[in-house]
Every structure is written in structure tokens, then in C-alpha cells.
Design an enzyme around this catalytic site. Structure first.
Site, PDB file in Angstrom:
ATOM      1  N   ARG A 152       0.838  -1.207   0.000  1.00  0.00           N
ATOM      2  CA  ARG A 152       0.000   0.000   0.000  1.00  0.00           C
ATOM      3  C   ARG A 152       0.873   1.257   0.000  1.00  0.00           C
ATOM      4  O   ARG A 152       1.874   1.312   0.733  1.00  0.00           O
ATOM      5  CB  ARG A 152      -0.950  -0.002   1.204  1.00  0.00           C
ATOM      6  CG  ARG A 152      -1.980  -1.078   1.078  1.00  0.00           C
ATOM      7  CD  ARG A 152      -3.075  -1.024   2.134  1.00  0.00           C
ATOM      8  NE  ARG A 152      -3.760  -2.302   2.135  1.00  0.00           N
ATOM      9  CZ  ARG A 152      -4.682  -2.667   1.245  1.00  0.00           C
ATOM     10  NH1 ARG A 152      -5.078  -1.816   0.309  1.00  0.00           N
ATOM     11  NH2 ARG A 152      -5.230  -3.868   1.294  1.00  0.00           N
ATOM     12  N   ASP A 153       0.467   2.232  -0.828  1.00  0.00           N
ATOM     13  CA  ASP A 153       1.190   3.494  -0.892  1.00  0.00           C
ATOM     14  C   ASP A 153       1.081   4.212   0.449  1.00  0.00           C
ATOM     15  O   ASP A 153       0.021   4.229   1.085  1.00  0.00           O
ATOM     16  CB  ASP A 153       0.612   4.370  -2.009  1.00  0.00           C
ATOM     17  CG  ASP A 153       1.548   5.498  -2.393  1.00  0.00           C
ATOM     18  OD1 ASP A 153       2.110   5.467  -3.495  1.00  0.00           O
ATOM     19  OD2 ASP A 153       1.714   6.441  -1.567  1.00  0.00           O
ATOM     20  N   ILE A 154       2.181   4.819   0.871  1.00  0.00           N
ATOM     21  CA  ILE A 154       2.217   5.502   2.167  1.00  0.00           C
ATOM     22  C   ILE A 154       1.346   6.756   2.166  1.00  0.00           C
ATOM     23  O   ILE A 154       0.914   7.225   3.224  1.00  0.00           O
ATOM     24  CB  ILE A 154       3.680   5.838   2.537  1.00  0.00           C
ATOM     25  CG1 ILE A 154       3.846   6.016   4.038  1.00  0.00           C
ATOM     26  CG2 ILE A 154       4.203   7.038   1.774  1.00  0.00           C
ATOM     27  CD1 ILE A 154       5.296   6.017   4.500  1.00  0.00           C
ATOM     28  N   VAL A 169      10.427   8.138  -7.039  1.00  0.00           N
ATOM     29  CA  VAL A 169      11.199   6.977  -6.567  1.00  0.00           C
ATOM     30  C   VAL A 169      11.725   6.236  -7.795  1.00  0.00           C
ATOM     31  O   VAL A 169      10.935   5.786  -8.645  1.00  0.00           O
ATOM     32  CB  VAL A 169      10.345   6.035  -5.689  1.00  0.00           C
ATOM     33  CG1 VAL A 169      11.183   4.833  -5.246  1.00  0.00           C
ATOM     34  CG2 VAL A 169       9.791   6.767  -4.475  1.00  0.00           C
ATOM     35  N   HIS A 217       7.615   1.392 -10.671  1.00  0.00           N
ATOM     36  CA  HIS A 217       6.458   0.938  -9.903  1.00  0.00           C
ATOM     37  C   HIS A 217       5.187   1.261 -10.663  1.00  0.00           C
ATOM     38  O   HIS A 217       5.096   2.288 -11.333  1.00  0.00           O
ATOM     39  CB  HIS A 217       6.428   1.587  -8.514  1.00  0.00           C
ATOM     40  CG  HIS A 217       6.687   3.058  -8.525  1.00  0.00           C
ATOM     41  ND1 HIS A 217       7.943   3.593  -8.625  1.00  0.00           N
ATOM     42  CD2 HIS A 217       5.837   4.108  -8.478  1.00  0.00           C
ATOM     43  CE1 HIS A 217       7.872   4.912  -8.616  1.00  0.00           C
ATOM     44  NE2 HIS A 217       6.597   5.255  -8.542  1.00  0.00           N
ATOM     45  N   MET A 218       4.232   0.382 -10.529  1.00  0.00           N
ATOM     46  CA  MET A 218       2.914   0.582 -11.113  1.00  0.00           C
ATOM     47  C   MET A 218       1.967   0.969  -9.981  1.00  0.00           C
ATOM     48  O   MET A 218       1.873   0.257  -8.984  1.00  0.00           O
ATOM     49  CB  MET A 218       2.472  -0.722 -11.774  1.00  0.00           C
ATOM     50  CG  MET A 218       1.123  -0.673 -12.436  1.00  0.00           C
ATOM     51  SD  MET A 218       0.721  -2.328 -13.048  1.00  0.00           S
ATOM     52  CE  MET A 218       1.708  -2.358 -14.523  1.00  0.00           C
ATOM     53  N   HIS A 219       1.316   2.128 -10.124  1.00  0.00           N
ATOM     54  CA  HIS A 219       0.291   2.522  -9.157  1.00  0.00           C
ATOM     55  C   HIS A 219      -1.014   1.844  -9.563  1.00  0.00           C
ATOM     56  O   HIS A 219      -1.450   1.970 -10.709  1.00  0.00           O
ATOM     57  CB  HIS A 219       0.043   4.033  -9.199  1.00  0.00           C
ATOM     58  CG  HIS A 219       1.212   4.890  -8.844  1.00  0.00           C
ATOM     59  ND1 HIS A 219       1.322   5.524  -7.631  1.00  0.00           N
ATOM     60  CD2 HIS A 219       2.314   5.258  -9.546  1.00  0.00           C
ATOM     61  CE1 HIS A 219       2.432   6.247  -7.598  1.00  0.00           C
ATOM     62  NE2 HIS A 219       3.056   6.097  -8.755  1.00  0.00           N
TER      63      HIS A 219
HETATM   64  P1  5GP Z   1       6.050   8.215  -8.200  1.00  0.00           P
HETATM   65  O1  5GP Z   1       5.692   9.672  -8.097  1.00  0.00           O
HETATM   66  O2  5GP Z   1       7.546   7.993  -8.170  1.00  0.00           O
HETATM   67  O3  5GP Z   1       5.374   7.545  -9.373  1.00  0.00           O
HETATM   68  O4  5GP Z   1       5.404   7.545  -6.922  1.00  0.00           O
HETATM   69  C1  5GP Z   1       6.122   7.177  -5.778  1.00  0.00           C
HETATM   70  C2  5GP Z   1       5.107   6.708  -4.768  1.00  0.00           C
HETATM   71  O5  5GP Z   1       5.787   6.057  -3.716  1.00  0.00           O
HETATM   72  C3  5GP Z   1       4.307   7.847  -4.133  1.00  0.00           C
HETATM   73  O6  5GP Z   1       2.922   7.629  -4.369  1.00  0.00           O
HETATM   74  C4  5GP Z   1       4.677   7.772  -2.662  1.00  0.00           C
HETATM   75  O7  5GP Z   1       3.601   8.084  -1.800  1.00  0.00           O
HETATM   76  C5  5GP Z   1       5.138   6.338  -2.499  1.00  0.00           C
HETATM   77  N1  5GP Z   1       6.126   6.140  -1.471  1.00  0.00           N
HETATM   78  C6  5GP Z   1       7.296   6.841  -1.308  1.00  0.00           C
HETATM   79  N2  5GP Z   1       7.994   6.388  -0.259  1.00  0.00           N
HETATM   80  C7  5GP Z   1       7.258   5.360   0.260  1.00  0.00           C
HETATM   81  C8  5GP Z   1       7.463   4.476   1.361  1.00  0.00           C
HETATM   82  O8  5GP Z   1       8.463   4.538   2.080  1.00  0.00           O
HETATM   83  N3  5GP Z   1       6.508   3.544   1.601  1.00  0.00           N
HETATM   84  C9  5GP Z   1       5.385   3.426   0.815  1.00  0.00           C
HETATM   85  N4  5GP Z   1       4.509   2.481   1.136  1.00  0.00           N
HETATM   86  N5  5GP Z   1       5.158   4.242  -0.237  1.00  0.00           N
HETATM   87  C10 5GP Z   1       6.085   5.198  -0.508  1.00  0.00           C
END
Ligand code: 5GP
Length: 116
Positions: free
Chosen positions: A30-32, A97, A101-103
Site C-alpha cells: 500500500r502506498d504511504i 522513486v 512501480h505501477m500505481h
Molecule cells: P512516483 O511519483 O515515483 O510515481 O510515486 C512514488 C510513490 O511512492 C508515491 O505515491 C509515494 O507516496 C510512495 N512512497 C514513497 N515512499 C514510500 C514508502 O516509504 N513507503 C510506501 N509504502 N510508499 C512510498
């Protein structure tokens, strides 16, 4: 050699995360900072910094990400109403990050694909 991110620590369970699925190729948690009632990240266990770095040898993991997304959507009860899969690449897409990753987002009507 690509630099590890916090996601590698989550895969190895060195830091806490709400992991909903893990096998030899992918991990889902799960996203944080959830942007929808269901917001889960599905990632390859092997570090690939951006979509630009994907190779043919990654196809098994990338394919698994899709089948796992469909399985999790069913588990979360959002498969029939619908959901969205999003992958961001580099700054214009807002990637923060650098471990692909796939949301998987859903749980309510998500509106238009893009805000601008
Ligand atoms: P991006 O913007 O790179 O596509 O999305 C990165 C996602 O990683 C964001 O939605 C952010 O909330 C999530 N995220 C970043 N750090 C962590 C973490 O330590 N744990 C979890 N569960 N999600 C994270």
C-alpha cells in the site's frame, strides 16, 4: 550500478510496509500517501530505475506486474467498478522513486486521465 531506493528495503522487509503480495518476481504494498481509497504499488523485485531502463530480460517481471494487478484489484473488490494503472517515467511524469512501480488506484470514480 543503479542506486537502491527505499523500495529495495521494503522488498527485503527491512523497513515496514503493508505488503499485500510478494513472490519471486514482484512485490505489492500500500502506498504511504494514498491518492484514492485503494492505492497499491506493484514493483519488480529487481531494481530497474526507470521505464527507459527496461530490457527484454525484464519481460517476465513486467508481465507478472500486470497479472498481480488484476488479482489484487479483485481482492480489493474494485475489479468490476474499475481502476487505473499508472507508471511515471522521469521528471515530466513526476517520478520521485527511481525503482519502477505501477500505481494501482481505484475505489471511487477517478475522473479524467490527466489534470492538464
Ligand atoms: P512516483 O511519483 O515515483 O510515481 O510515486 C512514488 C510513490 O511512492 C508515491 O505515491 C509515494 O507516496 C510512495 N512512497 C514513497 N515512499 C514510500 C514508502 O516509504 N513507503 C510506501 N509504502 N510508499 C512510498
Amino acid at each position: 550500478m543503479a542506486e537502491e531506493t527505499i523500495f529495495s528495503k521494503i522488498i527485503r522487509r527491512e523497513i515496514p510496509a503493508d505488503i499485500v503480495f510478494q513472490d519471486e518476481l514482484v512485490t505489492a504494498f500500500r502506498d504511504i500517501s494514498p491518492q484514492a481509497p485503494t492505492h497499491i504499488l506493484i514493483i519488480p523485485n529487481q531494481l530497474i530505475p526507470t521505464l527507459n531502463d527496461v530490457k527484454a530480460s525484464d519481460e517476465a517481471a513486467l508481465g507478472r506486474m500486470m497479472t498481480v494487478a488484476a488479482k489484487i484489484a479483485k481482492q480489493e473488490g474494485i475489479a468490476e467498478d474499475g481502476y487505473r494503472l499508472i507508471m511515471n517515467c522521469n521528471q515530466d511524469a513526476g517520478q520521485v522513486v527511481f525503482h519502477i512501480h505501477m500505481h494501482l488506484v481505484g475505489g471511487h470514480n477517478l475522473g479524467p486521465l490527466l489534470s492538464k
